[in-house]
Write a protein that holds these residues in place. Sequence first.
Motif, PDB file in Angstrom:
ATOM      1  N   VAL A   1       0.855  -1.171  -0.045  1.00 50.00           N
ATOM      2  CA  VAL A   1      -0.032  -0.034   0.135  1.00 50.00           C
ATOM      3  C   VAL A   1       0.813   1.278   0.232  1.00 50.00           C
ATOM      4  CG1 VAL A   1      -1.804   1.186   1.248  1.00 50.00           C
ATOM      5  CG2 VAL A   1      -1.909  -1.129   1.283  1.00 50.00           C
ATOM      6  N   GLY A   2       0.609   2.048  -1.156  1.00 48.45           N
ATOM      7  CA  GLY A   2       1.617   3.202  -1.202  1.00 48.45           C
ATOM      8  C   GLY A   2       2.574   3.296  -2.159  1.00 48.45           C
TER       9      GLY A   2
ATOM     10  N   HIS B   1      -4.474   4.797  -3.383  1.00 50.83           N
ATOM     11  CA  HIS B   1      -3.601   4.100  -2.181  1.00 50.83           C
ATOM     12  C   HIS B   1      -4.015   4.811  -0.905  1.00 50.83           C
ATOM     13  CE1 HIS B   1      -0.689   1.444  -4.310  1.00 50.83           C
ATOM     14  NE2 HIS B   1      -1.580   1.950  -5.032  1.00 50.83           N
ATOM     15  N   ARG B   2      -4.561   4.078   0.270  1.00 48.78           N
ATOM     16  CA  ARG B   2      -4.907   4.937   1.567  1.00 48.78           C
ATOM     17  C   ARG B   2      -4.274   3.970   2.273  1.00 48.78           C
ATOM     18  NH1 ARG B   2     -10.649   5.591   4.519  1.00 48.78           N
ATOM     19  NH2 ARG B   2      -9.679   5.814   6.679  1.00 48.78           N
ATOM     20  N   ALA B   3      -3.561   4.262   3.213  1.00 47.92           N
ATOM     21  CA  ALA B   3      -2.963   3.841   4.788  1.00 47.92           C
ATOM     22  C   ALA B   3      -3.230   4.816   5.785  1.00 47.92           C
ATOM     23  CB  ALA B   3      -1.240   3.709   4.342  1.00 47.92           C
TER      24      ALA B   3
ATOM     25  N   GLU C   1      -3.433   8.711   5.342  1.00 51.01           N
ATOM     26  CA  GLU C   1      -2.390   9.009   4.378  1.00 51.01           C
ATOM     27  C   GLU C   1      -3.144   8.526   2.986  1.00 51.01           C
ATOM     28  OE1 GLU C   1       2.213   8.867   2.655  1.00 51.01           O
ATOM     29  OE2 GLU C   1       1.629   8.186   4.595  1.00 51.01           O
TER      30      GLU C   1
ATOM     31  N   ARG D   1      -9.604   1.135   6.465  1.00 49.86           N
ATOM     32  CA  ARG D   1      -8.223   1.555   7.103  1.00 49.86           C
ATOM     33  C   ARG D   1      -7.227   1.606   5.910  1.00 49.86           C
ATOM     34  NH1 ARG D   1      -7.347  -2.136  10.128  1.00 49.86           N
ATOM     35  NH2 ARG D   1      -5.490  -2.946   9.026  1.00 49.86           N
ATOM     36  N   ASP D   2      -6.870   0.476   5.355  1.00 51.98           N
ATOM     37  CA  ASP D   2      -6.027   0.300   4.339  1.00 51.98           C
ATOM     38  C   ASP D   2      -6.729  -0.049   2.854  1.00 51.98           C
ATOM     39  OD1 ASP D   2      -4.136   1.139   5.903  1.00 51.98           O
ATOM     40  OD2 ASP D   2      -3.629  -0.805   6.442  1.00 51.98           O
TER      41      ASP D   2
ATOM     42  N   HIS E   1      -6.709  -4.199  -2.436  1.00 51.17           N
ATOM     43  CA  HIS E   1      -6.173  -4.549  -1.329  1.00 51.17           C
ATOM     44  C   HIS E   1      -7.002  -3.915  -0.330  1.00 51.17           C
ATOM     45  CE1 HIS E   1      -3.291  -5.140   1.980  1.00 51.17           C
ATOM     46  NE2 HIS E   1      -3.951  -4.013   2.735  1.00 51.17           N
TER      47      HIS E   1
ATOM     48  N   ASP F   1      -7.623  -3.553   3.905  1.00 52.70           N
ATOM     49  CA  ASP F   1      -7.034  -3.971   5.259  1.00 52.70           C
ATOM     50  C   ASP F   1      -6.367  -5.085   5.726  1.00 52.70           C
ATOM     51  OD1 ASP F   1      -8.356  -1.558   6.212  1.00 52.70           O
ATOM     52  OD2 ASP F   1     -10.415  -2.530   6.597  1.00 52.70           O
TER      53      ASP F   1
END
Length: 438
Positions: free
Chosen positions: A112-113, A151-153, A156, A184-185, A230, A232
């Motif tokens: 992620v990211g 992308h989320r983490a 962010e 969340r992710d 993806h 969590d």
Amino acid sequence: MPRASRSANSTRCSSGWPATSGAGSSTDRSRELRELTARATEREQDFIGRVLLGEMRTGALEGVLTDAIARAADRPGAVVRRAAMLSGDLGETARLALTGTAEALESVGLVVGRPVLPMLAATASTAAAALATTGEASVEYKLDGARIQVHRAGDEVRVFTRNLADVTHRLPEVVDVVRRLPVRDVILDGETLSLDEDGAPRPFQETMSRFGADAARETLLHPWFFDVLHVDGRDLLDEPLSTRLGELERIAGDYRIPGEVTDDPEVAERVSHDALAAGQEGVVVKAIGSPYAAGRRGSSWIKVKPVHTYDLVVLACEWGSGRRTGLLSNLHLGALDPTGEFGEPGQFVMVGKTFKGLTDALLTWQTEYFPQIEVRRTENTVWVAPTTVVEIAIDGVQRSSRYPGGIALRFARVKRYRDDKRSEEADTIQTLRALLRE
């Protein structure tokens, strides 16, 4: 404050190749280049020169390079391809394959990211034809927008283009939407586009103008998502599309691209017609059991969008470069203006250029023929009498201030020359302008 003096230092650039910096580095680079060219053959010197000057067009596709890396490193092709897809960095994949361990290469995974190469689609002429290949499928609107991967983490959020460029700072409205999702992710695949007051898509160039702005503008971009890679801590790449769509509906249902799951050709055609009526490009037909094949183009996803063909007139032709050096290549295309709306009646209004679709035989023919009807020339362009009709396929037109008719062709490519048609039988600027969405 005076700057401290520095001597030239040998470092490594991001690609892993040696680089020099600091005082004296220019001299060092010149020396290294002289030593390199001194060792090279004449053909190699020509190659090096073209690379340095930006004139080298190898035409090597990433898939070909990936297979070459696998062969050079004696690694399984499937492992190298997956590492390249999931890292989004072919150069780093090459370094790892050639200098790292087999375990390190195999361990490359989804992060992620870190953007991954997007899954690509084949093409078909109709939704029914596409469905015949995929079987039961999700038939989804193909939006006339810009592809994004988000992308989320935690809090962010980062937004990437289809070429993996980070454009987060340009799309604060997309960031806000994703931050509000109940997750969340996450890694989401989708598109963004601008909408008018009625919720219909604005012209493509308005979306791209806003998409390319380094600062937020008044025009807002709306995100629509069609896949999730993806959620969590759970990778979904190898899960069937049906599973991924279930997760997408759960976390981003309000921002999901319209579509229907069906194995009925009539339903697929209806969705296609609905998409076009809504101002979108067409549909993408996706096999419901397919995994997400990052970076690959196969038969699991098939895009369907109408292709328009028009007979236009060649106004000029530019000399080519790279492998087309010495050949007349890029065509200047004009549409007939019978009423004189944009100039003298019966003249031709330039609407775009293209070098796509030209075979070696056509390039040779153009180079021999156009000088015979030349009316003037500049260093790079041969202007010709407007007598040659060519059939051009386009995906549509867009507004443009570059050409006097106020439009420009989108994705123009040559289908064939029309020896059977006279220039006065060419399609008109008014016909092309009618394609604009009002």
